[in-house]
Design a protein around this motif. Structure first.
Motif, PDB file in Angstrom:
ATOM      1  N   GLY A 136       0.815  -1.192   0.000  1.00 25.11           N
ATOM      2  CA  GLY A 136       0.000   0.000   0.000  1.00 25.11           C
ATOM      3  C   GLY A 136       0.854   1.248   0.000  1.00 25.11           C
ATOM      4  O   GLY A 136       1.853   1.339   0.709  1.00 25.11           O
ATOM      5  N   GLY A 137       0.464   2.233  -0.801  1.00 32.21           N
ATOM      6  CA  GLY A 137       1.155   3.507  -0.842  1.00 32.21           C
ATOM      7  C   GLY A 137       0.357   4.564  -0.090  1.00 32.21           C
ATOM      8  O   GLY A 137      -0.527   4.265   0.704  1.00 32.21           O
ATOM      9  N   ARG A 138       0.677   5.797  -0.368  1.00 30.61           N
ATOM     10  CA  ARG A 138      -0.005   6.901   0.276  1.00 30.61           C
ATOM     11  C   ARG A 138      -1.403   7.089  -0.314  1.00 30.61           C
ATOM     12  O   ARG A 138      -1.732   6.567  -1.377  1.00 30.61           O
ATOM     13  CB  ARG A 138       0.805   8.190   0.108  1.00 30.61           C
ATOM     14  N   THR A 139      -2.220   7.861   0.372  1.00 29.05           N
ATOM     15  CA  THR A 139      -3.565   8.166  -0.080  1.00 29.05           C
ATOM     16  C   THR A 139      -3.627   9.622  -0.530  1.00 29.05           C
ATOM     17  O   THR A 139      -3.061  10.505   0.114  1.00 29.05           O
ATOM     18  CB  THR A 139      -4.583   7.922   1.042  1.00 29.05           C
ATOM     19  N   ALA A 140      -4.293   9.850  -1.672  1.00 23.14           N
ATOM     20  CA  ALA A 140      -4.409  11.206  -2.211  1.00 23.14           C
ATOM     21  C   ALA A 140      -5.863  11.489  -2.561  1.00 23.14           C
ATOM     22  O   ALA A 140      -6.662  10.575  -2.763  1.00 23.14           O
ATOM     23  CB  ALA A 140      -3.533  11.361  -3.452  1.00 23.14           C
ATOM     24  N   LYS A 141      -6.202  12.765  -2.636  1.00 16.77           N
ATOM     25  CA  LYS A 141      -7.548  13.173  -3.012  1.00 16.77           C
ATOM     26  C   LYS A 141      -7.697  13.140  -4.528  1.00 16.77           C
ATOM     27  O   LYS A 141      -6.808  13.583  -5.271  1.00 16.77           O
ATOM     28  CB  LYS A 141      -7.838  14.588  -2.506  1.00 16.77           C
ATOM     29  N   ALA A 142      -8.834  12.621  -4.996  1.00 13.61           N
ATOM     30  CA  ALA A 142      -9.080  12.569  -6.433  1.00 13.61           C
ATOM     31  C   ALA A 142     -10.570  12.554  -6.699  1.00 13.61           C
ATOM     32  O   ALA A 142     -11.377  12.143  -5.852  1.00 13.61           O
ATOM     33  CB  ALA A 142      -8.433  11.337  -7.051  1.00 13.61           C
ATOM     34  N   ALA A 143     -10.929  13.000  -7.891  1.00  9.28           N
ATOM     35  CA  ALA A 143     -12.320  12.939  -8.346  1.00  9.28           C
ATOM     36  C   ALA A 143     -12.414  11.904  -9.460  1.00  9.28           C
ATOM     37  O   ALA A 143     -11.473  11.725 -10.244  1.00  9.28           O
ATOM     38  CB  ALA A 143     -12.772  14.306  -8.853  1.00  9.28           C
ATOM     39  N   TRP A 144     -13.538  11.199  -9.523  1.00  9.15           N
ATOM     40  CA  TRP A 144     -13.760  10.212 -10.579  1.00  9.15           C
ATOM     41  C   TRP A 144     -14.400  10.923 -11.768  1.00  9.15           C
ATOM     42  O   TRP A 144     -15.543  11.382 -11.707  1.00  9.15           O
ATOM     43  CB  TRP A 144     -14.647   9.091 -10.063  1.00  9.15           C
TER      44      TRP A 144
END
Length: 260
Positions: A103-111
Motif C-alpha cells: 500500500g502507498g499513500r492516499t491522495a484526493k481525487a475525483a472520478w
C-alpha cells in the motif's frame, strides 16, 4: 532520508502513474537462469530509467513462491535507492519473487470520465464530481529458474491486479511471442492497456518498446526483438462504489529476460 515534501510528491506521482509516466516499480535479479546456483540476489526500486534504481521499494510482504508452491517470507535490506533480497534456490525449478501487495499513500481525487483526476492542495474538483481518498496498491514480480522451468510458481493468486503467464517467463526468446493474461480478482481484464519496456536506452523520456491492449479474454503478447531484459507494466483503477469515500489505483509489473 527522504524529506516529507518529496515523499508526498513521489506518492502522488505513483498514484498518477500511467504506463509510461513517473516512477515505476521493478524487481531485477542478478540472474534469471540460475544453473545450479543455490541463491539469487534481487533488487527492488522505483525508477524513471529502467533499470537504474532511484527510490527504495519498501514492503511488508516481500516473499518467494517456491517450485513446490510454498510462500516463503523474505527479509529485505534497505538502502536509500533500493531494496535487496537474497533468495535461497536450493530446490530445482521456477521461483516467483514478489514484493507482495504494498500500500502507498492516499491522495484526493475525483472520478471523471472513467478515471481518477488527482487534486493538488489548490486544485478544485470538476463541478458535480465527488472527491475520494485514493490509495495506491503496487506489486512487482520476477521469475527465476534453477535447472529446468516448472509451472507451480506460475499459478495465479486470484486477488488484485496480476499477470498470469501463458508462456513461461524463463523461456522467452528473441522472435517468439511472450504471452500473459491480465487478471483482477481472478477475472480476466479485457481492453486493458499494457506497456512493455526494454533496458537498452536509459533516459528520463524512455519510450515503451511496445504498447498493447488485452483481447476479450484479457490476453496480450509481445515479441522481443533483441536479447535483454524487458518489463511489462500496467495499472487498473476500478470504478469506486457510489456510497464509498474510498478508491484504489493498482499498478503491477513483471520483469523477464529474452535470449537468443
Amino acid at each position: 532520508m527522504i524529506k516529507p515534501g518529496v515523499m508526498l510528491a513521489l506518492s502522488a506521482a505513483l498514484l498518477c502513474v500511467g504506463t509510461a509516466q513517473a516512477h515505476s516499480p521493478f524487481l531485477l535479479p542478478n540472474l534469471f537462469d540460475l544453473g545450479k546456483r543455490d541463491h539469487v540476489t534481487v533488487q527492488g526500486s522505483f525508477t524513471e530509467e529502467f533499470f537504474s534504481p532511484d527510490v527504495v521499494m519498501k514492503s511488508d510482504d516481500y516473499h518467494v513462491v517456491t517450485p513446490a508452491g510454498a510462500k516463503v517470507a523474505l527479509t529485505p535490506v534497505y538502502t536509500r535507492d533500493l531494496a535487496i533480497v537474497e533468495v535461497d534456490t536450493k530446490e530445482a525449478g521456477t521461483y516467483r519473487i514478489s514484493t507482495g501487495k504494498r500500500g502507498g499513500r492516499t491522495a484526493k481525487a475525483a472520478w471523471v470520465n472513467g478515471d481518477w483526476k488527482f487534486l493538488g492542495p489548490k486544485d478544485e474538483a470538476p463541478a458535480g464530481s465527488k472527491i475520494y481518498d485514493v490509495t495506491s496498491i503496487t506489486m512487482a514480480e520476477v521469475y527465476v529458474t534453477q535447472g529446468k522451468p516448472t509451472e507451480q510458481a506460475l499459478a495465479p493468486r486470484n486477488t488484485g491486479l496480476e499477470y498470469r503467464a501463458l508462456s513461461h517467463p524463463n523461456s522467452a526468446f528473441v522472435g517468439s511471442d511472450v504471452k500473459f493474461e491480465v487478471r483482477f480478482d481472478g477475472k480476466p481484464l479485457a481492453d486493458h492497456a499494457v506497456s512493455v519496456y526494454g533496458a537498452k536506452a536509459l533516459s528520463a523520456d524512455q519510450k515503451p518498446f511496445a504498447e498493447v491492449t488485452t483481447d476479450k479474454d484479457g490476453r496480450f503478447s509481445f515479441t522481443p526483438s533483441a536479447p535483454g531484459v524487458y518489463l511489462a507494466m500496467s495499472r487498473h483503477r476500478p470504478t469506486p462504489a457510489k456510497d464509498s469515500q474510498q478508491g484504489v489505483s493498482y499498478t503491477y509489473s513483471v520483469v523477464l529476460e529474452a535470449t537468443e
